[in-house]
Motif scaffolding. Structure first.
Motif, PDB file in Angstrom:
ATOM      1  N   ALA A 142       0.816  -1.268  -0.035  1.00  0.00           N
ATOM      2  CA  ALA A 142      -0.131   0.088  -0.103  1.00  0.00           C
ATOM      3  C   ALA A 142       0.901   1.028   0.173  1.00  0.00           C
ATOM      4  O   ALA A 142       1.835   1.313   0.863  1.00  0.00           O
ATOM      5  CB  ALA A 142      -0.859  -0.174   1.212  1.00  0.00           C
ATOM      6  N   GLU A 143       0.692   2.118  -0.989  1.00  0.00           N
ATOM      7  CA  GLU A 143       1.514   3.326  -1.154  1.00  0.00           C
ATOM      8  C   GLU A 143       0.296   4.429  -0.882  1.00  0.00           C
ATOM      9  O   GLU A 143      -0.798   4.206  -0.968  1.00  0.00           O
ATOM     10  CB  GLU A 143       1.992   3.422  -2.480  1.00  0.00           C
ATOM     11  N   ALA A 144       0.905   5.519  -0.938  1.00  0.00           N
ATOM     12  CA  ALA A 144       0.027   6.820  -0.524  1.00  0.00           C
ATOM     13  C   ALA A 144      -0.942   7.043  -1.683  1.00  0.00           C
ATOM     14  O   ALA A 144      -2.255   7.228  -1.343  1.00  0.00           O
ATOM     15  CB  ALA A 144       1.129   8.030  -0.533  1.00  0.00           C
ATOM     16  N   ASP A 145      -0.688   6.656  -2.744  1.00  0.00           N
ATOM     17  CA  ASP A 145      -1.606   6.769  -4.055  1.00  0.00           C
ATOM     18  C   ASP A 145      -2.527   5.666  -4.445  1.00  0.00           C
ATOM     19  O   ASP A 145      -3.330   5.879  -5.048  1.00  0.00           O
ATOM     20  CB  ASP A 145      -1.139   7.549  -5.120  1.00  0.00           C
ATOM     21  N   SER A 146      -1.907   4.443  -4.337  1.00  0.00           N
ATOM     22  CA  SER A 146      -2.335   3.289  -4.493  1.00  0.00           C
ATOM     23  C   SER A 146      -1.902   2.057  -3.866  1.00  0.00           C
ATOM     24  O   SER A 146      -0.899   2.178  -3.215  1.00  0.00           O
ATOM     25  CB  SER A 146      -2.324   3.244  -6.186  1.00  0.00           C
ATOM     26  N   THR A 147      -2.645   0.987  -4.276  1.00  0.00           N
ATOM     27  CA  THR A 147      -2.019  -0.360  -3.837  1.00  0.00           C
ATOM     28  C   THR A 147      -1.584  -1.147  -4.774  1.00  0.00           C
ATOM     29  O   THR A 147      -2.382  -1.400  -6.021  1.00  0.00           O
ATOM     30  CB  THR A 147      -3.377  -0.958  -2.984  1.00  0.00           C
ATOM     31  N   GLY A 148      -0.379  -1.650  -4.848  1.00  0.00           N
ATOM     32  CA  GLY A 148       0.265  -2.475  -5.872  1.00  0.00           C
ATOM     33  C   GLY A 148       0.315  -3.731  -5.455  1.00  0.00           C
ATOM     34  O   GLY A 148       0.706  -4.169  -4.272  1.00  0.00           O
ATOM     35  N   TYR A 149       0.371  -4.709  -6.391  1.00  0.00           N
ATOM     36  CA  TYR A 149       0.607  -6.291  -6.234  1.00  0.00           C
ATOM     37  C   TYR A 149       1.900  -6.700  -6.884  1.00  0.00           C
ATOM     38  O   TYR A 149       1.964  -6.095  -7.975  1.00  0.00           O
ATOM     39  CB  TYR A 149      -0.571  -7.041  -6.580  1.00  0.00           C
ATOM     40  N   SER A 150       2.577  -7.476  -6.265  1.00  0.00           N
ATOM     41  CA  SER A 150       3.841  -8.181  -7.069  1.00  0.00           C
ATOM     42  C   SER A 150       3.833  -9.738  -6.714  1.00  0.00           C
ATOM     43  O   SER A 150       3.521  -9.853  -5.487  1.00  0.00           O
ATOM     44  CB  SER A 150       4.847  -7.320  -6.869  1.00  0.00           C
ATOM     45  N   LEU A 151       4.716 -10.242  -7.460  1.00  0.00           N
ATOM     46  CA  LEU A 151       4.949 -11.705  -7.137  1.00  0.00           C
ATOM     47  C   LEU A 151       5.963 -11.738  -6.120  1.00  0.00           C
ATOM     48  O   LEU A 151       6.958 -11.070  -6.108  1.00  0.00           O
ATOM     49  CB  LEU A 151       5.491 -12.608  -8.506  1.00  0.00           C
ATOM     50  N   THR A 152       5.917 -12.704  -5.285  1.00  0.00           N
ATOM     51  CA  THR A 152       7.089 -13.202  -4.251  1.00  0.00           C
ATOM     52  C   THR A 152       7.797 -13.912  -4.935  1.00  0.00           C
ATOM     53  O   THR A 152       7.493 -14.561  -6.220  1.00  0.00           O
ATOM     54  CB  THR A 152       6.386 -13.600  -3.147  1.00  0.00           C
ATOM     55  N   PRO A 153       9.042 -14.403  -4.495  1.00  0.00           N
ATOM     56  CA  PRO A 153       9.774 -15.254  -5.044  1.00  0.00           C
ATOM     57  C   PRO A 153       9.215 -16.609  -5.171  1.00  0.00           C
ATOM     58  O   PRO A 153       9.329 -17.542  -6.261  1.00  0.00           O
ATOM     59  CB  PRO A 153      11.105 -15.359  -4.136  1.00  0.00           C
ATOM     60  N   LEU A 154       8.142 -17.150  -4.134  1.00  0.00           N
ATOM     61  CA  LEU A 154       7.452 -18.344  -4.296  1.00  0.00           C
ATOM     62  C   LEU A 154       6.429 -18.372  -5.239  1.00  0.00           C
ATOM     63  O   LEU A 154       6.471 -19.357  -6.168  1.00  0.00           O
ATOM     64  CB  LEU A 154       6.778 -18.516  -3.123  1.00  0.00           C
ATOM     65  N   GLY A 155       5.862 -17.094  -5.868  1.00  0.00           N
ATOM     66  CA  GLY A 155       4.912 -16.922  -6.875  1.00  0.00           C
ATOM     67  C   GLY A 155       5.808 -16.988  -8.107  1.00  0.00           C
ATOM     68  O   GLY A 155       5.276 -17.561  -9.125  1.00  0.00           O
TER      69      GLY A 155
END
Length: 126
Positions: free
Chosen positions: A73-86
């Motif tokens: 979660a950042e000030a202007d939006s929420t971002g998603y990313s893969l983890t190493p497991l992902g």
């Protein structure tokens, strides 16, 4: 035929821990999109127009719970990313996508034959 082990249906059986649950058809597509890099919810939603916000949220929560993605979660939006497991699971999914592309016509033909059989129509095969 080999008989299934009595542990097959235990709550913590390996099959119950499958990373991508069959009931969530959007999770593999979300992972594929995140394979291109971190993305906010709005971009994922735009890339998957056939899913609702609720369905996408459910997929994201499931992937996050299982450790395949992370939510920042950042000030202007929420971002998603893969983890190493992902990322390691995505490699397997890409093999499945490649297999599907290679056998696409066979799958479509089989489904059409089954659909015609269910409706009682006759099907001719070449």
């Amino acid at each position: 035929m080999r008989q299934l082990s009595s542990e097959t249906f235990d709550e913590l059986c390996p099959s119950s821990m499958l990373p991508i649950r069959m009931q969530n058809k959007w999770a593999p597509l979300v992972m594929r999109l995140l394979g291109e890099g971190a993305q906010p919810f709005s971009e994922l939603r735009r890339a998957l127009p056939r899913t609702s916000s609720k369905e996408l949220t459910r997929a994201l929560r499931s992937l996050d719970r299982d450790g395949f993605i992370t939510r920042a979660a950042e000030a202007d939006s929420t971002g998603y990313s893969l983890t190493p497991l992902g990322r390691s699971l995505l490699a397997v999914l890409l093999d499945v996508y490649a297999w599907t592309a290679e056998h696409w016509d066979e799958i479509v033909d089989a489904r059409e034959r089954a659909d015609h059989t269910e409706t009682g129509s006759s099907v001719t095969t070449p």
